[in-house]
Structure formats: structure tokens, C-alpha cells
Motif scaffolding. Sequence first.
Motif, PDB file in Angstrom:
ATOM      1  N   GLU A 114       0.925  -1.162   0.038  1.00 30.15           N
ATOM      2  CA  GLU A 114      -0.027  -0.118  -0.134  1.00 30.15           C
ATOM      3  C   GLU A 114       0.868   1.241  -0.006  1.00 30.15           C
ATOM      4  O   GLU A 114       2.088   1.246   0.396  1.00 30.15           O
ATOM      5  CB  GLU A 114      -0.996  -0.004   1.291  1.00 30.15           C
ATOM      6  N   SER A 157      -1.866  -4.676  -2.796  1.00 30.01           N
ATOM      7  CA  SER A 157      -2.791  -4.082  -1.721  1.00 30.01           C
ATOM      8  C   SER A 157      -3.184  -2.720  -1.844  1.00 30.01           C
ATOM      9  O   SER A 157      -3.345  -1.848  -1.021  1.00 30.01           O
ATOM     10  CB  SER A 157      -1.875  -3.832  -0.544  1.00 30.01           C
ATOM     11  N   LYS A 158      -3.566  -2.309  -3.098  1.00 25.09           N
ATOM     12  CA  LYS A 158      -4.083  -0.989  -3.598  1.00 25.09           C
ATOM     13  C   LYS A 158      -5.024  -1.319  -4.620  1.00 25.09           C
ATOM     14  O   LYS A 158      -4.937  -2.357  -5.243  1.00 25.09           O
ATOM     15  CB  LYS A 158      -2.892  -0.085  -4.186  1.00 25.09           C
ATOM     16  N   ARG A 209      -4.374  -8.307  -1.410  1.00 24.75           N
ATOM     17  CA  ARG A 209      -3.638  -7.977  -0.275  1.00 24.75           C
ATOM     18  C   ARG A 209      -3.019  -9.206   0.096  1.00 24.75           C
ATOM     19  O   ARG A 209      -3.560 -10.089   0.831  1.00 24.75           O
ATOM     20  CB  ARG A 209      -4.167  -7.318   0.629  1.00 24.75           C
TER      21      ARG A 209
END
Lengths: 106, 429
Positions: free
Chosen positions: B187, B221-222, B253
Motif C-alpha cells: 500500500e 494492496s491497492k 492483499r
Amino acid sequence: MGIMKPIAGTLAAGTILAASLAGAVQAQETDASVLAGTCANCHGTDGVSPGSIPSIAGQPYAVLIAQLQAFKAGEVPGATIMTRIASGYTDEELEAIARYFSEIEQ
Amino acid sequence: MVTRRTLIKSLGAVSVAAPMFSMPSIARGQSAGRVVVVGGGFGGATAAKYLKRQNPALDVTLVEASGRFYTCPFSNLYLGGLRDFESIGHSYDELTDVYGVNLVTDWAEGVDGDAHTVTLASGEVLDYDKLLLSPGVDMRWGAIEGYDESAAQLAPHAWKAGEQTQILKAQLESMDDGGLFILSSPENPFRCPPGPYERVSMIANYFTNNKPNSKILVLDSKDAFSKQGLFEAGWRELYGDMIEWVSLSNDGRVVRVDAENLEVETEFGEVHKADVLNIVPPQKAGAIADAAGVTNEGGWVPIVPETFESQQVPDIYVVGDATVAAPMPKSGFCANSQGKVAAAAIVASLAGQEPPAPSWVNTCYSVLAPDYGISVAGVYHVADGQIAEVADSGGVSPADADSDFRRREAEYAVGWYDAIARDTWGTGA
């Protein structure tokens, strides 16, 4: 003090009246070097390129400012990134950058 | 005709004449000022060089643990088979020989901001008037369950160039055709926002040429990433369906890593098994920033925008990936740009002057194939006390560009690397 004349000659007429001569010269030069410092990341230290991106050191002022203004206006055919970068500067900043590189001996 | 060199010398002479009276801390050093720079990457090496260019009378010491610096930028091109490893390595010879920077090959372990000292691993203590930290990032070991330093020997991050990059390269070369490469992307914020996506592009280039039945899976994770539209269009055009990207919302993620078995588990319990596993973990400012007391609760360094001086400890300046400088990204280009601004601010401060108005640029090229490059650019200034992108400037390459445009951006990417490497370390690429 041989450096004073060419630099003072580049300042906008009003700028120099506001401060002492020495102070104005130094401040203006420092600002131009900060603006121009970012150009070196692609065009090389002092505008002397070691690679495929054009060198800009020692080019005539008129050539540099015309090219920068054309980039900013989106009028350079085939331009890749310089339109996006030149549009981030005022006309006065582009003039300072063009003058800075025009005064470097290649 | 004024040359830049004579101009610097003249201005330097003016700068050093005045400050001795008003800056008593400098008087103990026998020079115009003593500056210690920690970290010889894009930020620190640039700052050391430009400090000496602006005022050769300064005593500038660069502390860097590695004798030769390997760059993260273009390490993906090494993975992709476009460059050899030594082409991304740079020495400090010109900084010492041409610019007169003192090089200390050691780790900086401690900083005493009150006493103005840096303690090295050897036990040596350096005094400073101004300290500039360019520590880069450290990995947050353990932020993903099972991913620590020993796991990184099996499932490399390769997010600091060097041995880690070579481990990943060797694994790719020994993988059988038809294998699966998995990259876990963190992230925000993290070093080099387009980096994971350039990496899989370059590995797809290597696979296409050598192992064409192989696949690439990006677990993210985005839900969005840098230059996403351009990357995804390029992947389809160049590599068909070789690269699959899984967003956060689609269970991308990674929450657990089993490095021995090259397995990862995502948030909702799905397990993926790789043949080569590349974990780019969450990050924080390099350790010396913590030791100096300049980090915030998130592990990054808040700075004064005009100068990049720490908001928390005076006379310590911090540049590069370690800082909170958004909207500027964590890139080598930004670190170089910030290094110059901090150098100018330090030179001005030591001369008892106000810092010049700052200006920064970022350009990040990503190379998707030898003849296919894309870019993002930004111009930044200070507005209302914050770093801000100049309105109506910057942006990414056009979506509808033709193949010649993409080819030239790949060529300019190489030109950029040659130029910034020389601007930073004074060496060729």
C-alpha cells in the motif's frame, strides 16, 4: 565585480531598485540556479548532456526562450515530456532559466 | 562572458566573508562550515556535490557504507535483460577527486542533535554545523506475517538494489519455462510508485524472450497505481495475457508469506504458490532517521518545505524517500531535486542569509519493453506553506501516443539515466 554587469543586465528593470545592488544580484542568481538545477536531472550538470537528451548549455538565449515558450504553448511537434514540464513555469521563470543556460560556456 | 565556475567562486567568496560574526557555532570549525551528509544515494550524493559547487570553502563529509552504489532505477532493466549489473553501479571517485568531498566508508549509527555529532559504527564521532540525512527506506520486517530478513533471502524484495537484485535475477534465470512469478505490491506510500509495474513489464520482456509459457501475477494492496492505464494498455499490447493484476478489492492483499514453500496467503484466505516470489513489503524511513529523532509516528520524516530541514530537530536536513514530501513521489529524481534545494538552503543559512525560493521537478520514466517507454512528470513549488504541484502542469504520457512516441520515451529514459547518474555521482552510467 566583473560579474555584475551581465547579471544586472538580465534583471527586470523594477527588480533591482527594491534592494541594494549586491543583494539583488545574489538573490536573483541563486533563484535562477535553483530553477535551473532541476533541468540537470535530464540535460546533465550545467546543461551538458552525456546521453540522448539534448545539451542546453551555451545555447543562445533567443533559441532557448523560443523553444521553452513553444513547449509551454504545446507547439513543438512530436514533443514528449517538455510540454508537461514547461507548463509548470511562469514566463519570467522560463526567461530566467533560458538566461541561466545561455550564460554557461559549453 | 561569465562562466558558471567563476560565478560560483565569486559568490562563494561573498558568502564566506560575512557569517563568522553571527554564527558562533561555526567558529570552532576552521572552515566556512562543516556539513556531514549521511547516505550516498540520489539525495545525499547530489547534496554533497552541490554544496561544494556552491561554496567550495565548506567542509563536506559524506558517510556511506557501500563503496559502490547500485541504483534502484534501472535495476528492473537489469532484471529484464536490457542491461548488465555493473551499468547500474556508481563510484564516489569524482565527488572526492573533483569536488573535494571527504568520503567516510562506514555506517552512521547515532545522531546527537543537541551536541551536533554523528557516531559511526567504527566509534568515530563527526562534528557538524549542518547534517543532511538521505537514508532511503528500510523494510518493515514482520509487517507481513512471515516476511523477515531471512525470508528475504528466499523470496527477495529487491527493493534496495544490490545483492537482493542479483538473488531475484538468479531465481528468474533458473526458473523453468511455464513457471509463475508472483510480485506482492504494498500500500502507499512506498519507494518508487511505478516500480512494481515496470518490474513485471521487464520480467515479461525476459520471459517472452526466454520462457514464453511463463505467467506473472501481481497481488496488490491497492486498488489503483501509478500510470495504471498506460501500464495496462502496454501489457496487453506487448505481452497479451502474460501479466495478471489483482487489486485490493479482488483479494490482492498479501497478509502472510511462507518463503520456504514460496507461498503467499491473501486477506480472504486464498493461497498462491509461486516458482519465483518477490515481496515488496511496507517501508519506513532508513534507521538513522529514527536514531536522529526526526521521524513521525508513521515512520517517515516531516520536513519544512522551503528547506527540507527537519520539523523536529534543527540543523538536520532530510531528503529523498525517507521524507513526507507528497505530492512529490518517492523517486530518485525527487531525491536529487530535493538534495539541491537542501544544499542551497544550507549554503544560505551558513552565510546568514534567507534560503532561496525552492522549485522541484519529478520525471519518472518506466520502460515496458526496449522500444516502449512511458513517463509521468510534475513541477512543484511551495503554496500556502505546503509543497504543491503547479496547476495545469505535469501529467502522464498521452494514452493515444503512437509507437514512435513510445520508442522515443524509451530512448529518453536511457538518456535520463545517463544524465542523472552523472549529475548525482559525477560518473557516466
